[in-house]
Design an enzyme around this catalytic site. Structure first.
Site, short mmCIF file in Angstrom:
data_model
loop_
_atom_site.label_atom_id
_atom_site.label_comp_id
_atom_site.label_asym_id
_atom_site.label_seq_id
_atom_site.Cartn_x
_atom_site.Cartn_y
_atom_site.Cartn_z
N CYS A 171 0.83 -1.20 0.00
CA CYS A 171 0.00 0.00 0.00
C CYS A 171 0.87 1.27 0.00
O CYS A 171 1.55 1.53 -0.99
CB CYS A 171 -0.99 -0.07 1.16
SG CYS A 171 -2.46 0.91 0.84
N HIS A 179 -3.26 -4.97 1.93
CA HIS A 179 -2.61 -5.17 3.25
C HIS A 179 -2.54 -6.65 3.63
O HIS A 179 -3.40 -7.14 4.37
CB HIS A 179 -3.41 -4.42 4.33
CG HIS A 179 -3.19 -2.96 4.34
ND1 HIS A 179 -2.35 -2.32 5.22
CD2 HIS A 179 -3.71 -1.99 3.56
CE1 HIS A 179 -2.36 -1.03 4.98
NE2 HIS A 179 -3.19 -0.80 3.98
N GLU A 208 -0.78 -8.10 5.70
CA GLU A 208 -0.47 -8.32 7.13
C GLU A 208 -1.73 -8.33 7.99
O GLU A 208 -1.65 -8.69 9.17
CB GLU A 208 0.53 -7.25 7.62
CG GLU A 208 -0.06 -5.88 7.92
CD GLU A 208 -0.42 -5.06 6.67
OE1 GLU A 208 -0.33 -5.58 5.54
OE2 GLU A 208 -0.82 -3.89 6.85
N1 GLN Z 1 -3.40 6.37 0.58
C1 GLN Z 1 -2.27 6.11 1.42
C2 GLN Z 1 -1.03 6.87 0.92
O1 GLN Z 1 -1.12 7.60 0.01
C3 GLN Z 1 -1.96 4.62 1.50
C4 GLN Z 1 -3.03 3.91 2.26
C5 GLN Z 1 -2.55 2.67 2.94
O2 GLN Z 1 -1.36 2.40 3.05
N2 GLN Z 1 -3.50 1.93 3.45
O3 GLN Z 1 0.00 6.71 1.47
#
Ligand code: GLN
Length: 203
Positions: free
Chosen positions: A81, A180, A182
């Protein structure tokens, strides 16, 4: 085989969950907040959270540059992410990251928050190619303000897609996911990364 040493970038985000998943996958895990803590690592996980916050926290100690250097020397990386955003070579809506170092190294173009806001979070079944073991069942992937991978370079292999878009990719010793892994008890993607990091030890 000696135990792979995997760090988890611990500036912000789901650090403990990643550490648990990596330990259950057989790694020796440590947290990383400063460049010196990268020494001797075979791999580094950069968790989800907020990429802009992580880039700001890393700046005073030049941690992003140090990670890039260690990766160039062979350290594997797994970005989830926000972690994937920090590894992407190009970000479409990068205004909030302007002036801050990122890691780079993954030849993809991403769009932050491309899957919507926190309220649009969702979980979906994903078939992931190349996972270790005999369990071929889908992995439940949790998407939270997830980045969209808009395009990928020629060296990037797509290992999972959601609605015809890549959501997990691999390029050499970089693994990255929009979601995610994890946050679910299924640790097959972490096992995959620990094996990737371990390849360096055995080769
Ligand atoms: N939108 C977040 C960012 O720009 C990432 C979101 C996440 O890691 N769950 O960093």
């Amino acid at each position: 085989m000696s135990t792979p040493r995997i760090g988890v970038l611990a500036l912000q985000g789901a650090v403990a969950e990643h550490a648990r998943a990596l330990e259950s996958a057989g790694a020796a895990v440590s947290t990383v907040r400063r460049p010196a803590e990268l020494a001797g690592l075979d791999g580094l996980v950069v968790p989800g959270g907020e990429s802009t916050t992580m880039a700001r926290l890393a700046a005073p100690v030049h941690l992003m540059e140090a990670i890039r250097e260690r990766h160039d020397e062979g350290m594997a990386m797994f970005g989830t992410c926000a972690g994937m955003i920090l590894m992407a070579d190009e970000i479409l809506d990068a205004e909030a990251l302007t002036g801050f170092e990122r890691i780079g190294g993954l030849d993809v173009v991403v769009r932050r928050n491309g899957y919507g806001s926190q309220l649009d979070s969702f979980t979906g079944p994903l078939t992931v190619a190349g996972l270790p073991g005999t369990d071929l069942s889908p992995l439940q992937a949790v998407f939270i303000r997830a980045p969209i991978i808009e395009s990928i370079g020629p060296q990037v292999e797509v290992i999972a897609s959601w609605q015809d878009r890549p959501v997990a990719v691999r390029q050499g010793r970089v693994l990255a996911a929009s979601f995610h892994p994890e946050l679910t008890p299924d640790h097959r993607l972490h096992q995959h990364f620990v094996q990737l990091a371990a390849d360096r030890i055995s080769s």
